[in-house]
Scaffold this motif. Structure first.
Motif, mmCIF file in Angstrom:
data_model
loop_
_atom_site.group_PDB
_atom_site.id
_atom_site.type_symbol
_atom_site.label_atom_id
_atom_site.label_comp_id
_atom_site.label_asym_id
_atom_site.label_seq_id
_atom_site.Cartn_x
_atom_site.Cartn_y
_atom_site.Cartn_z
ATOM 1 N N ALA A 24 2.658 0.431 -4.899
ATOM 2 C CA ALA A 24 2.527 -0.908 -4.436
ATOM 3 C C ALA A 24 3.880 -1.036 -3.379
ATOM 4 O O ALA A 24 3.295 -1.791 -2.412
ATOM 5 C CB ALA A 24 2.606 -1.742 -5.669
ATOM 6 N N LEU A 25 4.880 -0.506 -3.776
ATOM 7 C CA LEU A 25 6.061 -0.961 -2.809
ATOM 8 C C LEU A 25 5.786 -0.105 -1.454
ATOM 9 O O LEU A 25 5.933 -0.798 -0.426
ATOM 10 C CB LEU A 25 7.171 -0.543 -3.422
ATOM 11 C CG LEU A 25 7.485 -1.345 -4.652
ATOM 12 C CD1 LEU A 25 9.192 -1.098 -5.265
ATOM 13 C CD2 LEU A 25 7.869 -2.800 -4.193
ATOM 14 N N GLN A 26 5.240 0.935 -1.855
ATOM 15 C CA GLN A 26 5.050 1.728 -0.362
ATOM 16 C C GLN A 26 3.824 1.266 0.527
ATOM 17 O O GLN A 26 3.958 1.076 1.701
ATOM 18 C CB GLN A 26 4.678 3.082 -0.818
ATOM 19 C CG GLN A 26 4.300 4.187 0.425
ATOM 20 C CD GLN A 26 3.917 5.585 -0.127
ATOM 21 O OE1 GLN A 26 3.197 5.995 -1.056
ATOM 22 N NE2 GLN A 26 4.918 6.638 0.100
ATOM 23 N N VAL B 23 -3.607 2.188 -6.421
ATOM 24 C CA VAL B 23 -2.656 1.468 -7.322
ATOM 25 C C VAL B 23 -3.627 1.418 -8.610
ATOM 26 O O VAL B 23 -4.595 0.850 -8.644
ATOM 27 C CB VAL B 23 -1.822 0.457 -7.210
ATOM 28 C CG1 VAL B 23 -1.362 -0.358 -8.411
ATOM 29 C CG2 VAL B 23 -1.176 0.578 -5.971
ATOM 30 N N SER B 24 -3.168 1.811 -9.954
ATOM 31 C CA SER B 24 -3.912 1.764 -11.113
ATOM 32 C C SER B 24 -4.181 0.523 -11.388
ATOM 33 O O SER B 24 -3.454 -0.497 -11.174
ATOM 34 C CB SER B 24 -3.073 2.543 -12.148
ATOM 35 O OG SER B 24 -3.612 2.029 -13.433
ATOM 36 N N PRO B 25 -5.652 0.156 -11.946
ATOM 37 C CA PRO B 25 -5.782 -1.248 -12.265
ATOM 38 C C PRO B 25 -5.211 -1.526 -13.626
ATOM 39 O O PRO B 25 -5.208 -2.925 -13.942
ATOM 40 C CB PRO B 25 -7.229 -1.142 -12.633
ATOM 41 C CG PRO B 25 -7.504 0.345 -12.654
ATOM 42 C CD PRO B 25 -6.444 0.940 -12.023
ATOM 43 N N ASP B 26 -4.317 -0.779 -14.090
ATOM 44 C CA ASP B 26 -3.520 -1.432 -15.490
ATOM 45 C C ASP B 26 -2.273 -2.088 -14.735
ATOM 46 O O ASP B 26 -1.738 -2.621 -15.521
ATOM 47 C CB ASP B 26 -2.945 -0.035 -16.185
ATOM 48 C CG ASP B 26 -4.359 0.600 -16.669
ATOM 49 O OD1 ASP B 26 -5.408 -0.014 -17.112
ATOM 50 O OD2 ASP B 26 -4.478 1.961 -16.733
ATOM 51 N N LEU B 27 -1.977 -1.685 -13.345
ATOM 52 C CA LEU B 27 -0.901 -2.598 -12.926
ATOM 53 C C LEU B 27 -1.162 -4.031 -12.475
ATOM 54 O O LEU B 27 -1.970 -4.026 -11.562
ATOM 55 C CB LEU B 27 -0.032 -1.838 -11.820
ATOM 56 C CG LEU B 27 1.119 -2.422 -11.265
ATOM 57 C CD1 LEU B 27 2.293 -2.116 -12.272
ATOM 58 C CD2 LEU B 27 1.212 -1.747 -9.701
ATOM 59 N N THR B 28 -0.665 -5.062 -13.359
ATOM 60 C CA THR B 28 -1.076 -6.198 -13.152
ATOM 61 C C THR B 28 0.231 -7.132 -12.360
ATOM 62 O O THR B 28 0.502 -6.932 -11.227
ATOM 63 C CB THR B 28 -1.636 -6.851 -14.184
ATOM 64 O OG1 THR B 28 -0.749 -6.804 -15.432
ATOM 65 C CG2 THR B 28 -3.039 -6.272 -14.674
ATOM 66 N N ALA C 279 -0.518 -9.017 -8.995
ATOM 67 C CA ALA C 279 -1.797 -8.532 -9.227
ATOM 68 C C ALA C 279 -3.014 -8.997 -7.891
ATOM 69 O O ALA C 279 -3.587 -8.327 -7.238
ATOM 70 C CB ALA C 279 -2.588 -8.746 -10.501
ATOM 71 N N GLU C 280 -2.853 -10.302 -7.491
ATOM 72 C CA GLU C 280 -3.782 -10.881 -6.663
ATOM 73 C C GLU C 280 -3.331 -10.607 -5.263
ATOM 74 O O GLU C 280 -4.134 -10.455 -4.488
ATOM 75 C CB GLU C 280 -3.519 -12.514 -6.785
ATOM 76 C CG GLU C 280 -4.258 -13.159 -7.925
ATOM 77 C CD GLU C 280 -3.477 -13.213 -9.283
ATOM 78 O OE1 GLU C 280 -2.209 -12.488 -9.110
ATOM 79 O OE2 GLU C 280 -3.946 -13.821 -10.201
ATOM 80 N N ASP C 281 -1.836 -10.258 -4.968
ATOM 81 C CA ASP C 281 -1.610 -9.790 -3.681
ATOM 82 C C ASP C 281 -2.213 -8.297 -3.523
ATOM 83 O O ASP C 281 -2.715 -7.943 -2.490
ATOM 84 C CB ASP C 281 0.016 -9.740 -3.853
ATOM 85 C CG ASP C 281 0.524 -10.916 -3.775
ATOM 86 O OD1 ASP C 281 -0.127 -12.005 -3.273
ATOM 87 O OD2 ASP C 281 1.647 -11.154 -4.008
ATOM 88 N N ILE C 282 -2.033 -7.459 -4.433
ATOM 89 C CA ILE C 282 -2.351 -6.119 -4.527
ATOM 90 C C ILE C 282 -4.104 -6.100 -4.231
ATOM 91 O O ILE C 282 -4.586 -5.487 -3.227
ATOM 92 C CB ILE C 282 -2.272 -5.266 -5.673
ATOM 93 C CG1 ILE C 282 -0.823 -5.026 -5.850
ATOM 94 C CG2 ILE C 282 -3.000 -3.877 -5.576
ATOM 95 C CD1 ILE C 282 -0.300 -4.426 -7.226
ATOM 96 N N ALA C 283 -4.630 -7.072 -4.816
ATOM 97 C CA ALA C 283 -6.215 -7.055 -4.560
ATOM 98 C C ALA C 283 -6.602 -7.643 -3.154
ATOM 99 O O ALA C 283 -7.511 -7.037 -2.471
ATOM 100 C CB ALA C 283 -6.696 -8.206 -5.624
ATOM 101 N N MET C 284 -5.651 -8.587 -2.736
ATOM 102 C CA MET C 284 -6.145 -9.168 -1.310
ATOM 103 C C MET C 284 -5.523 -8.114 -0.277
ATOM 104 O O MET C 284 -6.110 -7.837 0.826
ATOM 105 C CB MET C 284 -5.438 -10.444 -1.073
ATOM 106 C CG MET C 284 -5.447 -11.064 0.326
ATOM 107 S SD MET C 284 -7.212 -11.341 0.697
ATOM 108 C CE MET C 284 -7.369 -12.951 -0.172
#
Length: 230
Positions: free
Chosen positions: A47-49, A69-74, A83-88
């Motif tokens: 995620a940081l990468q 990124v694993s869906p287990d990371l929220t 989690a919303e950021d990763i999704a967007m």
């Protein structure tokens, strides 16, 4: 100031100094998984990468990082990315850079799909894109999704570029089934004036995105594929 602390990895830096993030991630990636008591450690790094790639304008690399990124990371690292950021980030960057097959595999139908529940407006835009309803996709992005993106600390500088990429990609796919199309109608579909649409199409013709032999007929404001004999 971002602070992210894990065994074997500590990062604190003012916003914008992402080169140091990449260096830290590169060192941390060589950590043996069995040496750390955190099954999500490498997904946090991913995620940081993704953020580092985004900051550098490496949009395709960022899309791949976020969508893997694993869906287990929220919200384990929500001081940096939620989690919303990763999704967007994953869905928007994927829409801008991935071909249709990869977008379905990595975003719309893959493990990432569950994250789209967090961003219903973006999910709806992707649904329209998947159905080749390009005008509706662009409309949702411009009139609903964009508001939040323009106040997002990571995405805001990249929004105009990414939206242009998505719009041009949609125009390319809109034109694919046709040998001729009206610039006026295309402008209505994509929310552009005639002049704006003509400018975009000229650019796409120039870089070859619309294929060979594509020309604009200024007399009737159409874009068409002309045979080599003409």
């Amino acid at each position: 100031m971002y602070v992210f602390e894990q065994p074997y990895f500590y990062y604190t830096s003012p916003i914008g100094e992402w080169s140091s993030v990449r260096d830290s991630i590169s060192r941390a990636e060589h950590t043996v998984m069995g040496d750390i008591d955190d099954s999500l450690f490498h997904h946090k790094l991913r995620a940081l990468q993704g953020l580092a790639y985004l900051a550098e304008g490496r949009y395709f690399d960022a899309a791949k990082a976020f969508t893997s990124v694993s869906p287990d990371l929220t919200n384990e690292i929500n001081s940096v990315v939620s989690a919303e950021d990763i999704a967007m980030y994953g869905s928007l960057l994927g829409l801008a850079t991935m071909d249709r097959t990869m977008l379905h595999s990595m975003v719309i139908d893959g493990a990432f799909k569950g994250r789209l529940e967090l961003i219903p407006d973006m999910r709806e835009a992707l649904r329209h894109y998947s159905r080749a309803e390009y005008g509706q996709c662009i409309s949702i992005l411009q009139h609903t999704v964009q508001r939040d993106l323009l106040i997002d600390i990571h995405l805001q500088p990249h929004v105009p570029i990414l939206f242009d990429m998505i719009r041009e990609k949609c125009i390319e796919q809109y034109f694919q089934p046709y040998s001729s199309a009206s610039l006026v109608k295309m402008g209505n579909v994509f929310g552009c004036t005639l002049d704006e649409m003509e400018t975009i199409v000229v650019k796409l013709i120039g870089n070859g995105s619309l294929g060979k032999g594509v020309r604009i007929n200024s007399a009737d404001y159409t874009v068409r594929i002309e045979s080599e004999d003409n």
